[in-house]
Design a protein around this motif. Structure first.
Motif: not given
Length: 307
Positions: A189, A192-193, A233
């Motif tokens: 994650r 991706y953030d 995700y």
């Protein structure tokens, strides 16, 4: 150095009245495994990079890279002119030693990008590359969009965040569309953030409006990508990418946002929205002519990004 490079260096130095500078490249640059501060050429204080000779050599070296790119883009423009192919230039994300004055790693790659020197206080190494892209209406493709400074060893003084912002800022000033991609194969994650932080539009401290990254390529679909949690995700990331990415275009002297166009069916016409197709593995699969119960394909996921 190859023979052609050395011959060009010799010719250039003779024309400039400094023939001794054309005998070879820097003699004190060290080797591949040397730290910049251990070399005479790249060390921050008193390094040869910050001298009349160093400025000449690095400028010549970087211009050779640009001249090569110019020849390649000119040839590609001639070949693909009738087919209206969109050209793109790939830049390496050389972010190690970015927090030093000499930027040794970038210099060896041909990016003359230094800060705080006596002979040239600031050399923006990506200006001439963006000018080249603008000349041929080519896009620029850059990497390390997913990286944070804190991900990397402190001793290497890396800054992928600073480098990416510099390249985005320079591309925006020259109205060059910037594409992005991740460098490392990660599916967590945090990655991706970070990508979501980087693709949105922002404003530089000097007032320059920096548009969202024009398009993004996600690398790579290893088997781990399709593991259930990783796939989940990514689906969440795809949804968020659609939410934060707005279509922008370059209009006049400024980089300005434009209203989103009406969207048609997927695959019909261009769209700068991130579109994705997803298969919900938590629900029964439904396919024409097949019973949903017991369908073994329901764990598969299919995603398509398009900007």
């Amino acid at each position: 150095y190859d023979l052609y490079s050395l011959a060009d260096l010799k010719r250039t130095t003779e024309e400039g009245g400094n023939p001794l500078w054309g005998l070879s490249g820097p003699h004190d640059a060290g080797g591949y495994n040397d730290f910049p501060e251990s070399t005479g050429f790249f060390r921050s204080e008193g390094g040869s990079w910050d001298s009349e000779y160093g400025h000449f050599f690095l400028d010549w070296y970087a211009q050779n890279l640009c001249d090569h790119g110019d020849r390649m883009l000119a040839a590609a423009s001639r070949v693909f002119a009738a087919d209206k192919v969109q050209l793109s230039v790939k830049l390496a994300g050389v972010h190690w030693w970015y927090k030093t004055r000499s930027h040794a790693a970038e210099l060896t790659a041909g990016y003359y990008n230094t800060f705080g020197g006596r002979w040239s206080s600031v050399c923006h190494g990506y200006e001439r590359l963006c000018e080249l892209c603008a000349k041929y209406n080519a896009r620029m493709n850059f990497t390390c969009v997913e990286m944070r400074d804190s991900d990397l060893p402190q001793m290497a003084l890396c800054s992928p965040e600073g480098l990416l912002m510099q390249v985005r800022h320079t591309a925006a000033k020259h109205r060059v569309h910037l594409s992005g991609e991740n460098a490392l194969c990660r599916f967590d994650r945090d990655v991706y953030d970070r990508i979501l932080e980087c693709v949105v539009g922002t404003q530089h401290e000097d007032g320059t409006v920096i548009p969202p990254i024009f398009e993004f390529t996600f690398l790579r679909m290893f088997p781990e990508f399709f593991e259930h949690e990783n796939l989940k995700y990514f689906q969440q990331f795809a949804r968020k990418m659609r939410e934060v990415t707005l279509p922008w275009q370059f209009a006049g002297p400024e980089v300005a946002p434009q209203p989103p166009p009406e969207e048609g069916p997927p695959g019909k016409g261009p769209s700068k929205f991130a579109e994705f197709l997803e298969f919900d593995g938590d629900k029964d699969a439904k396919r024409e002519g097949a019973e949903a119960e017991g369908d073994k394909d329901k764990e598969k996921g299919y995603m398509l990004f398009r900007f």
